[in-house]
Design a protein around this motif. Structure first.
Motif, PDB file in Angstrom:
ATOM      1  N   ARG A 136       0.836  -1.211   0.000  1.00  0.00           N
ATOM      2  CA  ARG A 136       0.000   0.000   0.000  1.00  0.00           C
ATOM      3  C   ARG A 136       0.870   1.259   0.000  1.00  0.00           C
ATOM      4  NH1 ARG A 136      -1.457   3.078   4.039  1.00  0.00           N
ATOM      5  NH2 ARG A 136      -0.738   1.559   5.579  1.00  0.00           N
ATOM      6  N   LYS A 137       1.971   1.228   0.758  1.00  0.00           N
ATOM      7  CA  LYS A 137       2.873   2.382   0.829  1.00  0.00           C
ATOM      8  C   LYS A 137       3.615   2.594  -0.490  1.00  0.00           C
ATOM      9  CE  LYS A 137       3.523   1.902   5.816  1.00  0.00           C
ATOM     10  NZ  LYS A 137       4.449   1.457   6.884  1.00  0.00           N
ATOM     11  N   ILE A 138       3.945   1.506  -1.167  1.00  0.00           N
ATOM     12  CA  ILE A 138       4.615   1.610  -2.466  1.00  0.00           C
ATOM     13  C   ILE A 138       3.686   2.276  -3.476  1.00  0.00           C
ATOM     14  CG2 ILE A 138       5.423   0.266  -4.451  1.00  0.00           C
ATOM     15  CD1 ILE A 138       6.689  -1.694  -2.481  1.00  0.00           C
ATOM     16  N   ILE A 139       2.423   1.858  -3.497  1.00  0.00           N
ATOM     17  CA  ILE A 139       1.430   2.465  -4.401  1.00  0.00           C
ATOM     18  C   ILE A 139       1.284   3.957  -4.097  1.00  0.00           C
ATOM     19  CG2 ILE A 139      -1.017   2.535  -5.015  1.00  0.00           C
ATOM     20  CD1 ILE A 139      -1.103  -0.477  -4.593  1.00  0.00           C
ATOM     21  N   LYS A 140       1.235   4.291  -2.817  1.00  0.00           N
ATOM     22  CA  LYS A 140       1.084   5.678  -2.387  1.00  0.00           C
ATOM     23  C   LYS A 140       2.277   6.522  -2.844  1.00  0.00           C
ATOM     24  CE  LYS A 140      -0.530   8.071   1.772  1.00  0.00           C
ATOM     25  NZ  LYS A 140      -0.737   7.929   3.238  1.00  0.00           N
ATOM     26  N   THR A 141       3.469   5.964  -2.736  1.00  0.00           N
ATOM     27  CA  THR A 141       4.687   6.664  -3.142  1.00  0.00           C
ATOM     28  C   THR A 141       4.706   6.893  -4.649  1.00  0.00           C
ATOM     29  OG1 THR A 141       5.944   5.670  -1.316  1.00  0.00           O
ATOM     30  CG2 THR A 141       7.208   6.605  -3.141  1.00  0.00           C
ATOM     31  N   ARG A 142       4.358   5.863  -5.416  1.00  0.00           N
ATOM     32  CA  ARG A 142       4.336   5.987  -6.873  1.00  0.00           C
ATOM     33  C   ARG A 142       3.344   7.071  -7.311  1.00  0.00           C
ATOM     34  NH1 ARG A 142       5.775   2.271 -10.509  1.00  0.00           N
ATOM     35  NH2 ARG A 142       3.729   2.323 -11.502  1.00  0.00           N
ATOM     36  N   ARG A 143       2.184   7.108  -6.651  1.00  0.00           N
ATOM     37  CA  ARG A 143       1.165   8.105  -6.992  1.00  0.00           C
ATOM     38  C   ARG A 143       1.666   9.518  -6.686  1.00  0.00           C
ATOM     39  NH1 ARG A 143      -2.729   6.612  -3.657  1.00  0.00           N
ATOM     40  NH2 ARG A 143      -3.436   4.940  -5.032  1.00  0.00           N
ATOM     41  N   THR A 144       2.354   9.692  -5.551  1.00  0.00           N
ATOM     42  CA  THR A 144       2.883  10.999  -5.166  1.00  0.00           C
ATOM     43  C   THR A 144       3.916  11.496  -6.179  1.00  0.00           C
ATOM     44  OG1 THR A 144       2.571  10.441  -2.818  1.00  0.00           O
ATOM     45  CG2 THR A 144       3.997  12.309  -3.310  1.00  0.00           C
ATOM     46  N   VAL A 145       4.787  10.597  -6.631  1.00  0.00           N
ATOM     47  CA  VAL A 145       5.815  10.966  -7.613  1.00  0.00           C
ATOM     48  C   VAL A 145       5.159  11.403  -8.929  1.00  0.00           C
ATOM     49  CG1 VAL A 145       7.738  10.129  -9.023  1.00  0.00           C
ATOM     50  CG2 VAL A 145       7.594   9.487  -6.612  1.00  0.00           C
ATOM     51  N   LYS A 146       4.144  10.676  -9.368  1.00  0.00           N
ATOM     52  CA  LYS A 146       3.457  11.018 -10.627  1.00  0.00           C
ATOM     53  C   LYS A 146       2.798  12.391 -10.528  1.00  0.00           C
ATOM     54  CE  LYS A 146       2.608   6.259 -12.105  1.00  0.00           C
ATOM     55  NZ  LYS A 146       1.584   5.207 -12.336  1.00  0.00           N
ATOM     56  N   TYR A 147       2.172  12.687  -9.391  1.00  0.00           N
ATOM     57  CA  TYR A 147       1.550  13.998  -9.196  1.00  0.00           C
ATOM     58  C   TYR A 147       2.614  15.106  -9.218  1.00  0.00           C
ATOM     59  CZ  TYR A 147      -2.851  11.733  -7.852  1.00  0.00           C
ATOM     60  OH  TYR A 147      -4.011  10.990  -7.855  1.00  0.00           O
ATOM     61  N   TYR A 148       3.760  14.829  -8.631  1.00  0.00           N
ATOM     62  CA  TYR A 148       4.845  15.816  -8.589  1.00  0.00           C
ATOM     63  C   TYR A 148       5.362  16.127  -9.995  1.00  0.00           C
ATOM     64  CZ  TYR A 148       9.483  17.793  -7.914  1.00  0.00           C
ATOM     65  OH  TYR A 148      10.600  18.587  -7.993  1.00  0.00           O
ATOM     66  N   VAL A 149       5.556  15.097 -10.799  1.00  0.00           N
ATOM     67  CA  VAL A 149       6.034  15.280 -12.171  1.00  0.00           C
ATOM     68  C   VAL A 149       5.024  16.087 -12.986  1.00  0.00           C
ATOM     69  CG1 VAL A 149       6.581  14.093 -14.341  1.00  0.00           C
ATOM     70  CG2 VAL A 149       7.493  13.221 -12.181  1.00  0.00           C
ATOM     71  N   ILE A 150       3.738  15.752 -12.855  1.00  0.00           N
ATOM     72  CA  ILE A 150       2.681  16.491 -13.571  1.00  0.00           C
ATOM     73  C   ILE A 150       2.673  17.962 -13.135  1.00  0.00           C
ATOM     74  CG2 ILE A 150       0.180  16.739 -13.848  1.00  0.00           C
ATOM     75  CD1 ILE A 150       0.015  13.664 -13.623  1.00  0.00           C
ATOM     76  N   PHE A 151       2.806  18.190 -11.843  1.00  0.00           N
ATOM     77  CA  PHE A 151       2.825  19.557 -11.304  1.00  0.00           C
ATOM     78  C   PHE A 151       4.005  20.351 -11.875  1.00  0.00           C
ATOM     79  CE2 PHE A 151       4.858  22.296  -8.105  1.00  0.00           C
ATOM     80  CZ  PHE A 151       3.889  23.276  -7.971  1.00  0.00           C
ATOM     81  N   SER A 152       5.201  19.784 -11.847  1.00  0.00           N
ATOM     82  CA  SER A 152       6.408  20.482 -12.306  1.00  0.00           C
ATOM     83  C   SER A 152       6.340  20.807 -13.797  1.00  0.00           C
ATOM     84  CB  SER A 152       7.651  19.633 -12.016  1.00  0.00           C
ATOM     85  OG  SER A 152       7.825  19.440 -10.632  1.00  0.00           O
ATOM     86  N   LEU A 153       5.904  19.837 -14.601  1.00  0.00           N
ATOM     87  CA  LEU A 153       5.815  20.056 -16.039  1.00  0.00           C
ATOM     88  C   LEU A 153       4.744  21.089 -16.384  1.00  0.00           C
ATOM     89  CD1 LEU A 153       6.182  16.398 -17.405  1.00  0.00           C
ATOM     90  CD2 LEU A 153       7.929  18.182 -17.268  1.00  0.00           C
ATOM     91  N   SER A 154       3.651  21.082 -15.637  1.00  0.00           N
ATOM     92  CA  SER A 154       2.570  22.046 -15.873  1.00  0.00           C
ATOM     93  C   SER A 154       3.032  23.470 -15.594  1.00  0.00           C
ATOM     94  CB  SER A 154       1.351  21.708 -15.007  1.00  0.00           C
ATOM     95  OG  SER A 154       0.842  20.430 -15.321  1.00  0.00           O
TER      96      SER A 154
END
Length: 216
Positions: free
Chosen positions: A114-132
């Motif tokens: 569950r923590k691994i899934i949570k971490t992967r989701r956080t990283v994806k949101y961060y990348v989307i935020f930075s590129l935007s």
């Protein structure tokens, strides 16, 4: 020939008996340590991503390049967008720190998954935020150029070209150049993110798959 194969098979089975066999707990501990190490690197890279640009601003050439925003009257917009970006980036760094602390605590396989899934989701949101944020910065500059003839004509060589080409065409070309440049830069930045974070996320995904197989 069949006898030789049977002998080889028996010999391999004997060797296999002497190979070390890992228990469920040993495999789980190994995957937990690997996952913790991956999240630590995600945290380190995100911190460096914030710190390195600040060091670049100390370079005279970089400071001179920033003068274009002052001359264009974009300093307030650039400052506001920078503050928004750094507040968002700091928030995500804090989230990565939380994910690291959570995943560093030895837990059962289901919670670790569950923590691994949570971490992967956080990283994806961060990348989307930075590129935007990166692309929005180019858009702001593009539209500012389009609606600011005075600044456009102040650029080197533009005033001379305006004698032969209509200002409307120059304005449109300048805006399209900025938009296309923004798209190219954002794509290149996305490629860098893929290399940095994508490879780490693949390792987390592999760990998740192995943990899921353990629980089957």
């Amino acid at each position: 020939m069949t006898d030789e194969l049977d002998l080889l098979k028996k010999d391999w089975q004997k060797k296999e008996e002497h190979l070390p066999k890992l228990s469920f707990n040993e495999i789980h501990t190994m995957l937990w340590k690997k996952s913790s190490s991956v999240v630590k690197w995600i945290l380190i890279i995100s911190i460096l991503e914030i710190a390195l640009p600040q060091l670049l601003y100390l370079m005279p050439s970089m400071r001179e390049g920033m003068n274009i925003y002052k001359e264009a009257g974009l300093s307030p917009y650039f400052l506001g967008l920078s503050i928004f970006y750094y507040l968002g980036a700091i928030y995500f760094v804090y989230q990565f720190y939380r994910r690291y602390k959570e995943i560093s605590a030895l837990d059962n396989a289901k919670n670790l998954m569950r923590k691994i899934i949570k971490t992967r989701r956080t990283v994806k949101y961060y990348v989307i935020f930075s590129l935007s944020v990166c692309f929005v910065m180019f858009l702001i500059f593009a539209f500012f150029i389009y609606f600011n003839d005075e600044f456009l004509l102040s650029l080197e060589g533009i005033a001379e070209r305006a004698k032969n080409v209509s200002l409307e065409k120059i304005r449109t070309a300048a805006m399209l150049t900025m938009v296309i440049g923004g798209i190219i830069f954002t794509v290149l930045l996305g490629g860098i993110y893929f290399l940095l974070y994508g490879l780490l996320l693949k390792k987390l995904k592999r760990n998740y798959s192995q943990l899921r197989n353990l629980n089957v």
